[in-house]
Write a protein that holds these residues in place. Structure first.
Motif, PDB file in Angstrom:
ATOM      1  N   SER A 157      38.817  43.670  45.013  1.00 53.16           N
ATOM      2  CA  SER A 157      40.119  42.890  44.301  1.00 53.16           C
ATOM      3  C   SER A 157      39.392  42.829  43.040  1.00 53.16           C
ATOM      4  O   SER A 157      38.349  41.935  43.854  1.00 53.16           O
ATOM      5  N   LEU A 159      37.674  39.089  40.704  1.00 52.04           N
ATOM      6  CA  LEU A 159      38.137  37.895  40.840  1.00 52.04           C
ATOM      7  C   LEU A 159      37.179  37.638  39.353  1.00 52.04           C
ATOM      8  O   LEU A 159      36.509  37.771  39.190  1.00 52.04           O
ATOM      9  N   GLU A 171      42.760  36.381  39.379  1.00 54.86           N
ATOM     10  CA  GLU A 171      42.462  38.290  40.163  1.00 54.86           C
ATOM     11  C   GLU A 171      43.021  38.977  38.423  1.00 54.86           C
ATOM     12  O   GLU A 171      43.658  38.585  37.499  1.00 54.86           O
TER      13      GLU A 171
END
Length: 404
Positions: A157, A159, A171
């Motif tokens: 992920s 960010l 995100e």
């Protein structure tokens, strides 16, 4: 005596990216006020200090309590509950705690801004930021623009770091083809992504901030696992050694650091530990010992420790540290692999469920003892002398140091 401070969940926005650049560069179309009106390296809402403001984020296995221990003042800040924390990682300022299929992000309020020729240290209030979905946390690596949180299922992920600094989560994307168990690392305005596809030898790809391919490192990295960001580049663990990725003038290249001998799969380095800013890495070598990798000299050293529960490396000229299942803390010469000191430290024998963590900064090491509910501060330059012990209660099973 430690003091317990009240839970803190909200302070003024802290944007390292926008404001530090304004304070240090003092140029650009929006720099309308004279630079001298703000201290060099100014960050809104934070206190700049002359030394590192190290803090430990610890979690309780039984209570689920999340606490941040200030190693300068001894104060403990309660930061809510996170029952059943299964993994923890840090990126220098934020602690990432995996619990119940999500990763909880805690702003520890302690960090540094490294400009290469000088460093700024800051302290601010501790606060919760929020959570992101994910399980099987591998690591979290960041730069001033992006944080890459990697998971064991081969995803990461991405960010927005500036938003995290301000106390919110944004995100910007997700990468889904990372080699399983490997980690994405931001480096020089790009993302380094270890990949391994069926029928192909693994390697590292260079991608832009959105995760789109930009280049490929010509050196292969079969079965990539483990990563460490150092001043000399980013190191990835490979089945045949380590791959050092560097960049110069926007061009990325890779250099293989092979093992000094044939190494069976179960003894390869798969997870690196080191003091931030150091070029000496430590990794378990299965049940047989510990590897030390001197990135500056491109050299591996093997220490025949037997099974270990936790390892870390102090840095150039410093020892290699390891905790064994009997609860003893050992120091080894990182260049020769010879043991130089040992002390009984934890209540032993220690099971895998209570395996400690070793965190290291420039003068001390910190080792948590889950069954005793304490964290030991160790002077590794003085025959592993126990300098302080912090009694936190409960079972302290996860620990992350920030502010170094």
């Amino acid at each position: 005596m430690k003091r317990i401070s009240k839970k803190t969940v909200g302070i003024a926005g802290l944007s390292v990216v926008a404001v530090v650049l304004a304070g240090c560069a003092g140029s650009g179309p929006e720099a309308s006020e004279p630079a001298e009106e703000l201290p060099h390296g100014y960050v809104e809402g934070a206190e700049e200090t002359a030394e590192a403001q190290s803090r430990l984020t610890v979690t309780g296995a039984d209570s689920g309590a999340v606490r941040v221990l200030d190693l300068i003042t001894g104060d403990v800040t309660e930061v809510g509950q996170a029952p059943g924390v299964e993994g923890a990682a840090g990126d220098g300022r934020f602690a990432y705690l995996e619990s119940g299929g999500a990763v909880r992000i805690v702003d520890t309020g302690s960090w540094k801004v490294d400009h290469g020729d000088h460093v700024h240290y800051y302290r601010a209030a501790v606060r919760e930021v929020g959570t992101i979905p994910g399980s099987g946390l591998v690591s979290a690596h960041s730069d001033p623009a992006v944080v890459a949180v990697s998971f064991g299922n081969g995803s990461a992920s991405l960010l927005d770091r500036a938003k995290l600094d301000e106390g919110t989560i944004g995100e910007t994307g997700r990468i889904s083809d990372v080699a399983r168990g490997a980690a994405v690392v931001p480096h020089d305005g790009h993302l380094l992504v270890p990949v391994e596809q069926p029928g192909q030898v693994g390697g590292v790809q260079v991608r832009d901030r959105d995760g789109q391919p930009a280049a490929a490192i010509d050196q292969p990295c079969p079965n990539p696992a483990g990563a460490a960001a150092t001043r000399r580049g980013v190191v990835f663990g490979c089945a045949d050694g380590a791959l050092l990725v560097t960049s110069k003038d926007g061009t990325f290249s890779g250099e293989k650091i092979p093992y000094p001998r044939p190494v069976p799969e179960e003894e390869r380095a798969e997870e690196f530990h080191h003091r931030p800013g150091s070029d000496t890495l430590a990794a378990k070598a299965g049940e047989s010992g510990v590897w030390s990798l001197d990135v500056a000299h491109r050299a591996w050293t093997f220490a025949a420790t037997g099974p270990t529960l936790a390892v870390n490396a102090v840095g150039a000229g410093g020892p290699l540290l390891a905790v064994t299942p009997d609860g003893a803390l050992h120091a080894f010469d990182a260049e020769t692999g010879h043991e130089t000191a040992t002390v009984p430290l934890l209540r032993g024998p220690v099971g895998e469920g209570d395996a400690p963590t070793i965190e290291v900064d420039t003068t001390r090491a910190y080792v948590n003892d889950a069954s005793a509910g304490v964290v030991h501060e160790i002077d590794y330059n003085d025959d592993l002398r126990r300098a302080r012990t912090f009694d936190l209660g409960g079972r302290v099973v996860q620990m992350v140091e920030t502010g170094r």
